[in-house]
Design an enzyme around this catalytic site. Structure first.
Site, PDB file in Angstrom:
ATOM      1  N   GLY A  53      36.966 -60.919  25.117  1.00 54.56           N
ATOM      2  CA  GLY A  53      36.349 -59.946  24.201  1.00 54.56           C
ATOM      3  C   GLY A  53      35.070 -60.385  23.520  1.00 54.56           C
ATOM      4  O   GLY A  53      34.203 -59.580  23.236  1.00 54.56           O
ATOM      5  N   ASP A 108      35.535 -61.270  18.321  1.00 57.36           N
ATOM      6  CA  ASP A 108      35.092 -59.890  18.504  1.00 57.36           C
ATOM      7  C   ASP A 108      35.639 -58.995  17.395  1.00 57.36           C
ATOM      8  O   ASP A 108      34.901 -58.259  16.752  1.00 57.36           O
ATOM      9  CB  ASP A 108      35.506 -59.362  19.892  1.00 57.36           C
ATOM     10  N   ASP A 111      42.199 -57.590  13.905  1.00 52.75           N
ATOM     11  CA  ASP A 111      43.007 -56.375  13.785  1.00 52.75           C
ATOM     12  C   ASP A 111      44.221 -56.712  12.904  1.00 52.75           C
ATOM     13  O   ASP A 111      44.125 -56.686  11.685  1.00 52.75           O
ATOM     14  CB  ASP A 111      43.385 -55.961  15.215  1.00 52.75           C
ATOM     15  N   THR A 115      46.204 -63.186  15.758  1.00 56.79           N
ATOM     16  CA  THR A 115      45.482 -64.094  16.655  1.00 56.79           C
ATOM     17  C   THR A 115      44.639 -65.069  15.845  1.00 56.79           C
ATOM     18  O   THR A 115      44.715 -66.288  16.044  1.00 56.79           O
ATOM     19  CB  THR A 115      44.559 -63.300  17.609  1.00 56.79           C
ATOM     20  N   LYS A 139      39.073 -54.741  11.167  1.00 59.16           N
ATOM     21  CA  LYS A 139      39.876 -53.546  10.874  1.00 59.16           C
ATOM     22  C   LYS A 139      40.838 -53.917   9.756  1.00 59.16           C
ATOM     23  O   LYS A 139      41.999 -54.263  10.009  1.00 59.16           O
ATOM     24  CB  LYS A 139      40.689 -53.144  12.115  1.00 59.16           C
TER      25      LYS A 139
END
Ligand code: 5GP
Ligand code: MG
Length: 186
Positions: A53, A108, A111, A115, A139
Site C-alpha cells: 500500500g 499509507d 484504520d 497494524t 481514519k
C-alpha cells in the site's frame, strides 16, 4: 488461463467519487517531505515502508524529502478487520539493523490502528535512535486501539478508499488520486 477469464477482466475502473485530487495529494506530500527534511537534516534517516500500500506515497515522499536518506521495505499481512487481537504477520522483515538509527515509518493509512500498533512495537524493541510515523491517511473514527501517529497527511471519513497505492482486490493502486469505488464494483 482460459480465454473467457482473460476477457472478463475489467478494462476500466468505476470510481464513484474522488476524495482527494492528484493536486491535493501532491501538495500535501511535498509539505510532508519538506517537514521531514528539516527534522532530519544531517541524520540520514531510514524510511521504512509497508508493502504494498505504501509504495506510491513512499516514492513521492522520498523525492520531496531533499536530504540524504535510505529506503527499506517490509511486507506485512494484517489479519481480518474484525479480529481485535492485533496480530500482524511479517512476511518480509527489515534487511538491516536499525539500532541507533533514525527511523521514519511511512504508512499509507491507519484504520483500526492494529497494524501500526504491532509494527511500532516491532521496530521500537530494536532500539532506533528515534521512531516517527508518517501516515498519508488517518481514519480516526475506525480506531480500535490508540496508537501515536506523529505526522498525518489527511484525516478522512470512515469509508473504504482506493488509489495512490491503495487497492481493492489488488486493483486501483495506480489511480493518481484517492477515490471511493462504485459500490456495484465492490
Ligand atoms: P489497520 O486496520 O490495521 O489500521 O489497517 C490495516 C491495513 O488495512 C492498512 O495498512 C491498509 O492496507 C488496509 N486498509 C485500511 N483501510 C483501508 C481503505 O480504506 N482502503 C484500502 N484500500 N485499504 C485499507
Ligand atoms: Mg498499510
Amino acid at each position: 488461463m482460459p480465454n473467457s477469464e482473460i476477457e472478463s477482466r475489467p478494462d476500466e475502473y468505476k470510481v464513484a467519487r474522488i476524495l482527494l485530487s492528484e493536486k491535493e495529494l501532491g501538495d500535501r506530500v511535498n509539505q510532508l517531505g519538506a517537514e521531514l527534511a528539516e527534522r532530519y537534516r544531517g541524520k540520514q534517516p531510514i524510511l521504512v515502508t509497508l508493502l504494498k500500500g505504501g509504495f506510491i506515497f513512499l516514492a513521492d515522499l522520498s523525492r520531496a524529502m531533499k536530504i540524504p536518506h535510505e529506503i527499506e521495505f517490509m511486507i506485512v499481512r494484517s489479519y481480518e478487520k474484525d479480529s481485535s487481537s492485533g496480530t500482524v504477520q511479517i512476511i518480509q522483515d527489515l534487511k538491516q539493523n536499525i539500532e541507533g538509527r533514525h527511523v521514519v515509518l511511512v504508512e499509507d493509512i491507519v484504520d483500526t490502528g492494529l497494524t501500526l500498533s504491532y509494527i511500532r512495537e516491532h521496530l521500537s524493541i530494536r532500539n532506533p535512535a528515534s521512531l516517527t510515523v508518517c501516515s498519508l491517511l488517518d481514519k480516526t473514527e475506525a480506531r480500535k486501539i490508540q496508537v501515536p501517529i506523529e505526522m498525518v497527511g489527511f484525516s478522512i471519513p470512515n469509508e473504504f478508499v482506493v488509489g495512490y497505492g491503495l487497492d481493492y482486490d489488488q486493483l486501483y493502486r495506480n489511480l493518481p488520486y484517492l477515490a471511493i469505488i462504485d459500490p456495484e464494483q465492490a
